[in-house]
Design a protein around this motif. Structure first.
Motif, PDB file in Angstrom:
ATOM      1  N   ASP A  86       0.822  -1.209   0.000  1.00 18.45           N
ATOM      2  CA  ASP A  86       0.000   0.000   0.000  1.00 18.45           C
ATOM      3  C   ASP A  86       0.859   1.262   0.000  1.00 18.45           C
ATOM      4  O   ASP A  86       0.544   2.238  -0.681  1.00 18.45           O
ATOM      5  CB  ASP A  86      -0.931   0.007   1.216  1.00 18.45           C
ATOM      6  N   THR A  87       1.948   1.228   0.773  1.00 23.76           N
ATOM      7  CA  THR A  87       2.850   2.385   0.804  1.00 23.76           C
ATOM      8  C   THR A  87       3.468   2.618  -0.566  1.00 23.76           C
ATOM      9  O   THR A  87       3.534   3.757  -1.044  1.00 23.76           O
ATOM     10  CB  THR A  87       3.954   2.180   1.856  1.00 23.76           C
ATOM     11  N   LEU A  88       3.917   1.549  -1.215  1.00 24.16           N
ATOM     12  CA  LEU A  88       4.514   1.701  -2.541  1.00 24.16           C
ATOM     13  C   LEU A  88       3.492   2.212  -3.555  1.00 24.16           C
ATOM     14  O   LEU A  88       3.832   3.037  -4.415  1.00 24.16           O
ATOM     15  CB  LEU A  88       5.121   0.369  -2.999  1.00 24.16           C
ATOM     16  N   ALA A  89       2.241   1.760  -3.449  1.00 24.56           N
ATOM     17  CA  ALA A  89       1.186   2.271  -4.343  1.00 24.56           C
ATOM     18  C   ALA A  89       0.974   3.760  -4.108  1.00 24.56           C
ATOM     19  O   ALA A  89       0.813   4.541  -5.068  1.00 24.56           O
ATOM     20  CB  ALA A  89      -0.113   1.502  -4.115  1.00 24.56           C
ATOM     21  N   ASP A  90       0.992   4.182  -2.849  1.00 28.18           N
ATOM     22  CA  ASP A  90       0.852   5.601  -2.511  1.00 28.18           C
ATOM     23  C   ASP A  90       2.022   6.402  -3.079  1.00 28.18           C
ATOM     24  O   ASP A  90       1.828   7.494  -3.629  1.00 28.18           O
ATOM     25  CB  ASP A  90       0.778   5.776  -0.991  1.00 28.18           C
ATOM     26  N   MET A  91       3.214   5.863  -2.995  1.00 24.45           N
ATOM     27  CA  MET A  91       4.397   6.551  -3.512  1.00 24.45           C
ATOM     28  C   MET A  91       4.342   6.668  -5.034  1.00 24.45           C
ATOM     29  O   MET A  91       4.719   7.702  -5.592  1.00 24.45           O
ATOM     30  CB  MET A  91       5.667   5.834  -3.049  1.00 24.45           C
ATOM     31  N   ARG A  92       3.860   5.625  -5.700  1.00 25.01           N
ATOM     32  CA  ARG A  92       3.732   5.706  -7.169  1.00 25.01           C
ATOM     33  C   ARG A  92       2.748   6.809  -7.553  1.00 25.01           C
ATOM     34  O   ARG A  92       2.943   7.504  -8.548  1.00 25.01           O
ATOM     35  CB  ARG A  92       3.253   4.365  -7.742  1.00 25.01           C
ATOM     36  N   LYS A 123       4.843  -6.973  -9.142  1.00 25.85           N
ATOM     37  CA  LYS A 123       4.300  -6.515 -10.425  1.00 25.85           C
ATOM     38  C   LYS A 123       4.820  -5.132 -10.793  1.00 25.85           C
ATOM     39  O   LYS A 123       5.088  -4.838 -11.962  1.00 25.85           O
ATOM     40  CB  LYS A 123       2.769  -6.491 -10.358  1.00 25.85           C
ATOM     41  N   HIS A 124       4.979  -4.273  -9.785  1.00 26.96           N
ATOM     42  CA  HIS A 124       5.327  -2.871 -10.039  1.00 26.96           C
ATOM     43  C   HIS A 124       6.763  -2.485  -9.667  1.00 26.96           C
ATOM     44  O   HIS A 124       7.193  -1.385 -10.008  1.00 26.96           O
ATOM     45  CB  HIS A 124       4.377  -1.953  -9.259  1.00 26.96           C
ATOM     46  N   HIS A 125       7.464  -3.361  -8.941  1.00 25.85           N
ATOM     47  CA  HIS A 125       8.763  -2.955  -8.386  1.00 25.85           C
ATOM     48  C   HIS A 125       9.789  -4.066  -8.477  1.00 25.85           C
ATOM     49  O   HIS A 125       9.470  -5.241  -8.316  1.00 25.85           O
ATOM     50  CB  HIS A 125       8.604  -2.572  -6.898  1.00 25.85           C
ATOM     51  N   ARG A 126      11.039  -3.659  -8.683  1.00 25.81           N
ATOM     52  CA  ARG A 126      12.149  -4.589  -8.491  1.00 25.81           C
ATOM     53  C   ARG A 126      12.337  -4.761  -6.988  1.00 25.81           C
ATOM     54  O   ARG A 126      12.124  -3.820  -6.209  1.00 25.81           O
ATOM     55  CB  ARG A 126      13.455  -4.022  -9.053  1.00 25.81           C
ATOM     56  N   VAL A 127      12.757  -5.938  -6.583  1.00 25.81           N
ATOM     57  CA  VAL A 127      13.119  -6.186  -5.195  1.00 25.81           C
ATOM     58  C   VAL A 127      14.616  -6.464  -5.180  1.00 25.81           C
ATOM     59  O   VAL A 127      15.083  -7.423  -5.809  1.00 25.81           O
ATOM     60  CB  VAL A 127      12.316  -7.353  -4.592  1.00 25.81           C
TER      61      VAL A 127
END
Length: 195
Positions: A86-92, A123-127
């Protein structure tokens, strides 16, 4: 801009956090690494932590003057409990021009399948995975060890923990070298971790 996000409670931030951030930034070619100060981890609900503002301030002290590193309080303003997806979605959404990668230790990768929506993260980010003690075991246990969005980073293994640092402060032992000097001075001046 290519941004790596290293999430943590940073209570306190230590020299290993800074070294990992710098190593991953250099090796992967990131423009910046943000040390994202998190509220209480959903997996550690029984723990008492220093105030959010104190942990953010120490993290800012830890990275001050280090090119490409910064402390981020982005997660502290989000509804709790916080989940990385959720945090990464908010950052995007907040920073659509930036590309975010998630930086984590091999121990966290081994448990990624237990996180909320790990497929959504991948799906949206490299780890970007750095080694932690037991790295080979972590690799074998990690469901996502060979995922195309997972990149193993060759960083120096650090056997440092915030828990151990807090314990040393309680015992009256020296923590010089374990934390950046500005953080050590702040801990001492504020009397943190004594009780």
């Amino acid at each position: 801009m290519k941004v790596g996000c290293l999430f943590g409670t940073f209570d306190p931030p230590h020299s290993g956090h800074v070294a990992i951030a710098e190593a991953v930034r250099a090796q992967v070619g990131l423009d910046e690494v943000w040390l994202v100060v998190t509220p209480l981890n959903p997996f550690k609900q029984d723990r008492v932590m220093s105030a959010d503002s104190v942990r953010w301030y120490m993290t800012d002290l830890a990275v001050k003057g280090r090119p490409g590193l910064s402390a981020s309080d982005v997660e502290l303003s989000l509804p709790q409990p916080n989940y990385t997806v959720d945090t990464l979605a908010d950052m995007r959404q907040r920073f659509p021009e930036d590309e975010f990668s998630l930086i984590m230790g091999s121990d966290n990768l081994a448990g990624l399948h237990k996180w909320k929506d790990p497929e959504g993260i991948l799906k949206h980010h490299r780890v970007l995975v750095y080694p932690r003690p037991g790295v080979e075991l972590h690799r074998m246990q990690a469901v996502y060890a060979d995922h195309p969005r997972v990149q193993w980073v060759d960083a120096q293994m650090m056997d440092l923990s915030s828990t151990r640092i807090r314990q040393r402060v309680r015992e009256g032992s020296d923590i010089g070298g374990m934390v950046p000097e500005a953080v050590r001075s702040y801990i001492s001046a504020q009397g943190l971790y004594k009780g």
